[in-house]
Design a protein around this motif. Structure first.
Motif, PDB file in Angstrom:
ATOM      1  N   GLU A  98     -13.192 -26.568   3.308  1.00  0.00           N
ATOM      2  CA  GLU A  98     -14.907 -27.336   3.170  1.00  0.00           C
ATOM      3  C   GLU A  98     -15.379 -28.742   3.605  1.00  0.00           C
ATOM      4  OE1 GLU A  98     -15.454 -24.322  -0.787  1.00  0.00           O
ATOM      5  OE2 GLU A  98     -15.973 -26.264  -0.801  1.00  0.00           O
ATOM      6  N   GLN A  99     -14.874 -29.372   3.266  1.00  0.00           N
ATOM      7  CA  GLN A  99     -15.335 -30.363   4.474  1.00  0.00           C
ATOM      8  C   GLN A  99     -14.787 -30.031   5.715  1.00  0.00           C
ATOM      9  OE1 GLN A  99     -13.467 -33.693   1.930  1.00  0.00           O
ATOM     10  NE2 GLN A  99     -14.850 -33.729   0.439  1.00  0.00           N
ATOM     11  N   ARG A 100     -14.206 -30.666   6.346  1.00  0.00           N
ATOM     12  CA  ARG A 100     -13.127 -30.433   6.963  1.00  0.00           C
ATOM     13  C   ARG A 100     -13.442 -29.070   8.354  1.00  0.00           C
ATOM     14  NH1 ARG A 100      -7.999 -31.066   5.710  1.00  0.00           N
ATOM     15  NH2 ARG A 100      -7.809 -28.525   5.969  1.00  0.00           N
ATOM     16  N   SER A 101     -14.332 -28.210   7.391  1.00  0.00           N
ATOM     17  CA  SER A 101     -15.231 -27.239   8.306  1.00  0.00           C
ATOM     18  C   SER A 101     -16.430 -26.999   8.036  1.00  0.00           C
ATOM     19  CB  SER A 101     -14.792 -25.695   7.840  1.00  0.00           C
ATOM     20  OG  SER A 101     -13.341 -25.584   8.324  1.00  0.00           O
ATOM     21  N   GLY A 102     -17.052 -27.423   7.438  1.00  0.00           N
ATOM     22  CA  GLY A 102     -18.591 -28.010   6.967  1.00  0.00           C
ATOM     23  C   GLY A 102     -18.912 -26.552   6.676  1.00  0.00           C
TER      24      GLY A 102
END
Length: 270
Positions: A189-193
């Motif tokens: 989630e953090q990497r994909s925003g």
């Protein structure tokens, strides 16, 4: 499928579901090469980076070897190492001549079957149906199911629950919660925003509550990986009519403690 040409693969790793996915991809790779797949080793321990610490377990200690070959005869084929006399590594094949002239070739690399593949989903479904647990593990799963059925029977006979319950269906809903997957989702989630990848506890509760044709009370078995997560709040906040049980209050935790993590997962999945 040629029975005199073989494909050897590295030990399959991570959780049981990932190992099953890797196994399917190994089988399909062997089919593409028109070779028999040498029975791979699964992993009885759950490590992600310490590959040397992985505890191997033979495929036929978990799944029925002969049954798989019977169901998939002509499409893919498994073989034991005792079926061959000479083993030749892939590196030797490349140096000494065309790969296809060698009896055994070996796939190398870090977990080559865990990354994204282009195989149709229908193959995974069919393969999973053919992966049947050996009797010893299947019997352990039967013990857990028996406990759930006892709870179901008790709910039927409790006074004040209504006579209609005698004909009402009862279902145990399988949910598996693993902290490693939660961590993976959060990082993704953090990497994909984005924030829609992980299912929250509330989303899971709502989805279970929307399963059609279920008449309360319903036994909900939470298949929590006890050695990976310790969150008692998972048992609270569920909709009325959903009767929550997990290993400890179902009194089957002793069954699971006897086995390594992937076998515990196999029992839950069954």
């Amino acid at each position: 499928i040629r029975r005199h040409k073989f494909l050897e693969v590295t030990q399959l790793v991570w959780g049981l579901h990932n190992q099953k996915i890797a196994f399917v991809r190994a089988c399909l790779t062997a089919r593409m090469l028109n070779r028999t797949l040498l029975m791979p080793s699964l992993s009885a321990s759950l490590f992600y980076k310490e590959i040397n610490s992985l505890q191997p377990i033979s495929f036929d200690k978990v799944f029925k070897f002969e049954r798989f070959n019977t169901l998939y005869k002509g499409f893919v084929q498994l073989a034991r190492y005792s079926d061959i006399k000479n083993r030749t590594g892939l590196k030797q094949n490349i140096i000494n001549g065309p790969i296809d002239m060698h009896k055994v070739i070996r796939m190398v690399g870090k977990n080559p079957f865990l990354w994204h593949g282009d195989w149709p989903v229908k193959y995974y479904e069919r393969f999973f149906e053919c992966l049947m647990l050996v009797e010893d593990i299947s019997k352990e799963a039967d013990k857990v199911v028996s406990k759930i059925r006892q709870i179901r029977k008790k709910l039927r006979s409790e006074p004040g629950m209504g006579s209609s319950l005698r004909s009402a269906p009862y279902v145990a809903v399988y949910i598996r919660v693993q902290i490693n997957w939660i961590i993976h989702c959060k990082k993704l989630e953090q990497r994909s925003g984005v924030s829609q990848i992980c299912s929250s506890k509330q989303e899971i509760i709502e989805r279970v509550g929307k399963i059609i044709n279920l008449e309360a009370p319903i036994v909900v078995y939470l298949a929590i990986a006890d050695n990976l997560i310790n969150d008692s709040s998972l048992l609270s906040g569920w909709n009325k009519g959903l009767v929550l049980y997990e290993k400890k209050n179902l009194r089957v935790d002793g069954i699971f403690k006897k086995h390594p993590y992937p076998i515990q997962s196999a029992i839950d999945n069954e």
